[in-house]
Design a protein around this motif. Structure first.
Motif, PDB file in Angstrom:
ATOM      1  N   GLN A 110       0.823  -1.204   0.000  1.00 25.27           N
ATOM      2  CA  GLN A 110       0.000   0.000   0.000  1.00 25.27           C
ATOM      3  C   GLN A 110       0.865   1.265   0.000  1.00 25.27           C
ATOM      4  N   ALA A 111       1.940   1.257   0.790  1.00 25.28           N
ATOM      5  CA  ALA A 111       2.825   2.428   0.822  1.00 25.28           C
ATOM      6  C   ALA A 111       3.507   2.635  -0.523  1.00 25.28           C
ATOM      7  N   TRP A 112       3.937   1.551  -1.131  1.00 28.74           N
ATOM      8  CA  TRP A 112       4.596   1.668  -2.438  1.00 28.74           C
ATOM      9  C   TRP A 112       3.628   2.208  -3.493  1.00 28.74           C
ATOM     10  N   GLN A 113       2.393   1.670  -3.515  1.00 26.85           N
ATOM     11  CA  GLN A 113       1.427   2.124  -4.500  1.00 26.85           C
ATOM     12  C   GLN A 113       1.074   3.600  -4.310  1.00 26.85           C
ATOM     13  N   ALA A 114       0.946   4.033  -3.048  1.00 30.16           N
ATOM     14  CA  ALA A 114       0.661   5.445  -2.782  1.00 30.16           C
ATOM     15  C   ALA A 114       1.820   6.326  -3.245  1.00 30.16           C
ATOM     16  N   ALA A 115       3.054   5.896  -2.996  1.00 30.38           N
ATOM     17  CA  ALA A 115       4.218   6.662  -3.424  1.00 30.38           C
ATOM     18  C   ALA A 115       4.327   6.685  -4.946  1.00 30.38           C
ATOM     19  N   ASP A 116       4.034   5.565  -5.564  1.00 34.31           N
ATOM     20  CA  ASP A 116       4.092   5.510  -7.017  1.00 34.31           C
ATOM     21  C   ASP A 116       3.037   6.430  -7.640  1.00 34.31           C
ATOM     22  N   ALA A 154      10.459  13.020   4.591  1.00 39.94           N
ATOM     23  CA  ALA A 154      10.215  11.677   4.054  1.00 39.94           C
ATOM     24  C   ALA A 154      10.903  10.622   4.909  1.00 39.94           C
ATOM     25  N   ALA A 155      12.108  10.902   5.358  1.00 41.58           N
ATOM     26  CA  ALA A 155      12.805   9.950   6.233  1.00 41.58           C
ATOM     27  C   ALA A 155      12.078   9.814   7.561  1.00 41.58           C
ATOM     28  N   GLY A 156      11.536  10.913   8.077  1.00 39.41           N
ATOM     29  CA  GLY A 156      10.785  10.847   9.333  1.00 39.41           C
ATOM     30  C   GLY A 156       9.521  10.009   9.211  1.00 39.41           C
ATOM     31  N   ARG A 157       8.918   9.981   8.021  1.00 40.17           N
ATOM     32  CA  ARG A 157       7.734   9.154   7.807  1.00 40.17           C
ATOM     33  C   ARG A 157       8.089   7.704   7.466  1.00 40.17           C
ATOM     34  N   GLY A 158       9.369   7.400   7.358  1.00 40.30           N
ATOM     35  CA  GLY A 158       9.789   6.050   7.010  1.00 40.30           C
ATOM     36  C   GLY A 158       9.765   5.771   5.528  1.00 40.30           C
ATOM     37  N   HIS A 189       9.858  12.286  -4.864  1.00 40.07           N
ATOM     38  CA  HIS A 189       8.802  11.293  -5.053  1.00 40.07           C
ATOM     39  C   HIS A 189       9.322  10.069  -5.807  1.00 40.07           C
ATOM     40  N   ARG A 190      10.192  10.288  -6.789  1.00 39.14           N
ATOM     41  CA  ARG A 190      10.751   9.159  -7.537  1.00 39.14           C
ATOM     42  C   ARG A 190      11.615   8.278  -6.627  1.00 39.14           C
ATOM     43  N   VAL A 191      12.455   8.903  -5.826  1.00 43.79           N
ATOM     44  CA  VAL A 191      13.330   8.137  -4.932  1.00 43.79           C
ATOM     45  C   VAL A 191      12.507   7.410  -3.871  1.00 43.79           C
ATOM     46  N   ILE A 192      11.464   8.068  -3.367  1.00 41.23           N
ATOM     47  CA  ILE A 192      10.595   7.412  -2.378  1.00 41.23           C
ATOM     48  C   ILE A 192       9.933   6.192  -2.981  1.00 41.23           C
TER      49      ILE A 192
END
Length: 257
Positions: A110-116, A154-158, A189-192
């Protein structure tokens, strides 16, 4: 004859007297059974006593052997029973690990799909170009602060590893503080999205390994449970051979002498 048989079977005293008489007459029967024994009754009696002693020793040794085997069977049943119980607990723990790994896979997906999806929106926005800004030292300082804050958040959110913060602060691994904030946001966003995709891949591998561990633990639990059931049945079949605690010390004393 029936009266004599009933008396011997129902009254213990006549039976004991009868057995004693038979035992006392046994040496005489042995002596009379052979001409050689008649000529040398003393030797015959000695041989008879020796035979009876050896027979009693063999009987005692056989009894001790059976008792020892029964003790070993009961001890083994207890040990394998404990092992089966521990294997059951271990299987439950591995089941929990696997379920937790499955939840991690779902969360990572879910996190990956949201970031993508965020990265896709950033690419769509970048197609319209970036607003014009005057490239002054103050503007470059603002862009640098914008990048650092975005990466740290972004690092703080994991969503990014801690090493990404150090790389952004030092301009390493593709981090460019001179880019326009819109471009920097797209890069973030791309790196995340790439990082969370790798996190999802690791989660899938961990879930697969946890499933294999869960299967092995289940097979071990089932195998020990079957072995425990067999050992318990064997132990119950011979448990009656084991003397009571007070008598056991007397019975086993010669074995440890």
């Amino acid at each position: 004859m029936n009266i004599l048989a009933d008396m011997l079977l129902t009254e213990p005293a006549p039976m004991a007297i009868w057995a004693t008489l038979m035992l006392l007459t046994l040496p005489a029967l042995v002596v009379l059974a052979s001409p050689h024994n008649v000529r040398n009754p003393g030797r015959a009696l000695i041989d008879t006593v020796g035979f009876l002693r050896r027979r009693a020793e063999r009987r005692d040794a056989e009894r001790l052997r059976r008792i020892e085997e029964a003790v070993q069977a009961v001890r083994y049943a207890d040990e394998v029973g404990v092992a089966a119980e521990q294997a059951g607990y271990a299987a439950q723990r591995w089941q929990g690990h696997w379920e937790a790994a499955g939840e991690w896979v779902d969360a990572a997906w879910q996190a990956w799909q949201a970031a993508d999806a965020r990265w896709a929106r950033s690419r769509a926005t970048a197609a319209f170009g970036t607003p014009y800004t005057v490239k002054t030292p103050a503007e470059y300082a603002y862009r640098e602060r914008f990048l650092h804050r975005a990466v740290q958040a972004a690092a703080g959110r994991g969503e990014l590893p801690a090493v990404a913060v150090a790389d952004a602060l030092n301009g390493r691994n593709g981090w460019n503080a001179r880019l326009h904030p819109a471009e920097q946001e797209m890069v973030v966003h791309r790196v995340i999205a790439a990082h969370l995709e790798r996190v999802h891949e690791r989660a899938v591998e961990a879930e697969r390994a946890a499933w294999q561990d869960c299967l092995r633990a289940g097979r071990n639990r089932d195998s020990l449970a079957r072995e425990a059931a067999i050992a318990t049945a064997r132990a119950e079949a011979v448990r009656h051979l084991i003397p009571v605690r007070g008598a056991a010390a007397t019975v086993f004393r010669p074995a440890f002498a």
